[in-house]
Scaffold this motif. Structure first.
Motif, PDB file in Angstrom:
ATOM      1  N   THR A   1      27.795  42.946  32.716  1.00  0.00           N
ATOM      2  CA  THR A   1      28.378  44.143  33.325  1.00  0.00           C
ATOM      3  C   THR A   1      27.973  45.402  32.563  1.00  0.00           C
ATOM      4  O   THR A   1      27.623  46.429  33.163  1.00  0.00           O
ATOM      5  CB  THR A   1      29.905  44.029  33.359  1.00  0.00           C
ATOM      6  N   ILE A   2      28.009  45.330  31.242  1.00  0.00           N
ATOM      7  CA  ILE A   2      27.591  46.483  30.446  1.00  0.00           C
ATOM      8  C   ILE A   2      26.116  46.786  30.686  1.00  0.00           C
ATOM      9  O   ILE A   2      25.725  47.952  30.850  1.00  0.00           O
ATOM     10  CB  ILE A   2      27.861  46.215  28.951  1.00  0.00           C
ATOM     11  N   ALA A   3      25.279  45.762  30.735  1.00  0.00           N
ATOM     12  CA  ALA A   3      23.848  45.981  30.956  1.00  0.00           C
ATOM     13  C   ALA A   3      23.567  46.577  32.323  1.00  0.00           C
ATOM     14  O   ALA A   3      22.684  47.428  32.473  1.00  0.00           O
ATOM     15  CB  ALA A   3      23.097  44.664  30.793  1.00  0.00           C
TER      16      ALA A   3
ATOM     17  N   PRO B   1      23.839  52.287  32.251  1.00  0.00           N
ATOM     18  CA  PRO B   1      22.951  53.421  32.539  1.00  0.00           C
ATOM     19  C   PRO B   1      23.486  54.360  33.617  1.00  0.00           C
ATOM     20  O   PRO B   1      23.090  55.532  33.668  1.00  0.00           O
ATOM     21  CB  PRO B   1      21.653  52.744  32.989  1.00  0.00           C
ATOM     22  N   GLU B   2      24.370  53.867  34.492  1.00  0.00           N
ATOM     23  CA  GLU B   2      24.886  54.691  35.584  1.00  0.00           C
ATOM     24  C   GLU B   2      26.229  55.328  35.262  1.00  0.00           C
ATOM     25  O   GLU B   2      26.802  56.005  36.113  1.00  0.00           O
ATOM     26  CB  GLU B   2      25.040  53.831  36.845  1.00  0.00           C
ATOM     27  N   ALA B   3      26.730  55.124  34.050  1.00  0.00           N
ATOM     28  CA  ALA B   3      28.035  55.680  33.680  1.00  0.00           C
ATOM     29  C   ALA B   3      27.847  57.062  33.079  1.00  0.00           C
ATOM     30  O   ALA B   3      27.195  57.201  32.037  1.00  0.00           O
ATOM     31  CB  ALA B   3      28.730  54.754  32.683  1.00  0.00           C
ATOM     32  N   PRO B   4      28.386  58.118  33.713  1.00  0.00           N
ATOM     33  CA  PRO B   4      28.247  59.476  33.156  1.00  0.00           C
ATOM     34  C   PRO B   4      28.952  59.605  31.808  1.00  0.00           C
ATOM     35  O   PRO B   4      29.955  58.946  31.547  1.00  0.00           O
ATOM     36  CB  PRO B   4      28.914  60.364  34.218  1.00  0.00           C
TER      37      PRO B   4
ATOM     38  N   SER C   1      32.925  59.780  31.189  1.00  0.00           N
ATOM     39  CA  SER C   1      33.635  59.314  32.377  1.00  0.00           C
ATOM     40  C   SER C   1      34.546  58.140  32.035  1.00  0.00           C
ATOM     41  O   SER C   1      34.399  57.484  31.006  1.00  0.00           O
ATOM     42  CB  SER C   1      32.639  58.897  33.455  1.00  0.00           C
ATOM     43  N   LEU C   2      35.491  57.884  32.917  1.00  0.00           N
ATOM     44  CA  LEU C   2      36.401  56.759  32.729  1.00  0.00           C
ATOM     45  C   LEU C   2      35.648  55.442  32.804  1.00  0.00           C
ATOM     46  O   LEU C   2      36.014  54.473  32.130  1.00  0.00           O
ATOM     47  CB  LEU C   2      37.504  56.813  33.793  1.00  0.00           C
ATOM     48  N   LYS C   3      34.596  55.392  33.591  1.00  0.00           N
ATOM     49  CA  LYS C   3      33.789  54.177  33.686  1.00  0.00           C
ATOM     50  C   LYS C   3      33.119  53.865  32.349  1.00  0.00           C
ATOM     51  O   LYS C   3      33.103  52.713  31.907  1.00  0.00           O
ATOM     52  CB  LYS C   3      32.742  54.326  34.783  1.00  0.00           C
ATOM     53  N   LEU C   4      32.549  54.878  31.701  1.00  0.00           N
ATOM     54  CA  LEU C   4      31.925  54.670  30.403  1.00  0.00           C
ATOM     55  C   LEU C   4      32.957  54.208  29.376  1.00  0.00           C
ATOM     56  O   LEU C   4      32.682  53.323  28.555  1.00  0.00           O
ATOM     57  CB  LEU C   4      31.255  55.963  29.937  1.00  0.00           C
ATOM     58  N   GLN C   5      34.132  54.789  29.431  1.00  0.00           N
ATOM     59  CA  GLN C   5      35.194  54.379  28.513  1.00  0.00           C
ATOM     60  C   GLN C   5      35.615  52.929  28.763  1.00  0.00           C
ATOM     61  O   GLN C   5      35.883  52.180  27.812  1.00  0.00           O
ATOM     62  CB  GLN C   5      36.379  55.327  28.661  1.00  0.00           C
TER      63      GLN C   5
END
Length: 325
Positions: free
Chosen positions: A279-281, A285-288, A291-295
């Motif tokens: 999931t991380i891989a 790359p698409e997580a700004p 952003s909450l997604k990156l966190q």
């Protein structure tokens, strides 16, 4: 007398005129050793702090439910680690279940059964498996293993075992090829050389006198293996299995190719899924930035570290219990 003392102080041996250089170099050497040891702790601490601090906002946003929630929707910004944690553990357990008996068989064959002409080629072949990059395993699994499983393995298993009342849930679903079973098989192939190499070292360390004594009282090859070789090295073997499990938990690229990358949970071995690493891989790359997604992804990385730490701690406890027994 003063002239004589000066002459003695300037003697070629230099024992009275020069201070031993070891008294200066030894503290420097010890200091470098301390710095090398502390560097590992500092680096590990920085990695842990980065993951925890980066993922803390996601943990505050979703609370403790983040650990078991099965929701992962970047559109609505609802994230949970339940599916990934399940996929990570499920695929790693499958890998260990498959790799463990194979490693035992290969290791015992190399140490007891194989002729000397075959031991070196087979041993080198096993070592070469460890040298293959993980992305090559993933590509081979995607282009070769997935179609073969979808065509020849999954259909008969679904037909024969799917209708069974209890274990049937493990063999239900469409024959897609990619899924938990395929990911576990690829992981098993990847951890096989690590476990096998350690098993070979353990079995070769068994004193020959003990095995010869067992053969002398009429024990068979299997009995010597079960009652002498394995008990003698069981402590190191537990460590080898845990090492393979830790390797399987953190594998990324090979699993990403063959697991299907679906953020849903299923008990079926044939269902697509995802792991923390895949999931991380896929989504990092698409997580700004910020952003909450990156966190949430950083928090997933911290959870993977915690799982690996727990596996390491359990291996230590098992080894200590075996030593005491």
């Amino acid at each position: 007398m003063a002239h004589m003392d000066a002459t003695l102080g300037a003697s070629p041996s230099g024992q009275l005129a020069h201070k031993p250089t070891g008294r200066i170099s030894d503290p420097i050497f010890v200091g470098l050793l301390w710095a090398s040891g502390l560097f590992v702790l500092v680096l590990l601490g920085l990695i842990i702090a980065m993951l925890f601090h980066g993922g803390l906002p996601a943990l505050k946003e979703f609370g403790a439910a983040f650990l078991w929630s099965t929701s992962w929707n970047p559109v609505t910004e609802k994230f949970g680690a339940g599916v990934m944690v399940f996929g990570t553990l499920f695929s790693a357990i499958i890998a260990v279940i498959v790799a463990l008996p194979l490693s035992f068989g290969i290791a015992f064959f190399l140490t007891e059964i194989a002729p000397m002409k075959l031991r070196r080629p087979i041993g080198v072949a096993v070592q070469l498996l460890a040298a293959i990059p993980s992305i090559i395993y993933g590509m081979w699994g995607f282009f070769i293993v997935v179609p073969l499983i979808a065509a020849y393995i999954q259909p008969p298993l679904i037909e024969w075992l799917g209708p069974l009342p209890v274990i049937g849930a493990l063999f239900q679903g469409p024959p897609l090829g990619a899924g938990m079973l395929t990911a576990g098989l690829i992981l098993a192939l990847m951890i096989l050389p690590f476990i096998t190499a350690m098993f070979v070292e353990v079995l070769e360390s068994v004193p020959p006198m003990i095995k010869e004594s067992a053969y002398g009282v009429g024990a068979t090859t299997y009995e010597v293996y079960r009652n002498v070789s394995v008990p003698y090295g069981r402590t190191a073997m537990v460590g080898a299995v845990m090492l393979g499990l830790g390797r399987a938990l953190g594998e990324t690229m090979a699993v990403t190719f063959v697991i299907g990358n679906a953020t849903r949970m299923s008990a079926s071995l044939f269902a697509p899924g995802s792991t923390i690493a895949s999931t991380i891989a896929n989504e990092f790359p698409e997580a700004p930035m910020g952003s909450l997604k990156l966190q949430a992804l950083l928090q997933l990385g911290f959870i993977l570290f915690v799982i690996s730490f727990i596996v390491l701690a359990l291996s230590r406890l098992l080894v200590r219990s075996k030593l005491k027994s």
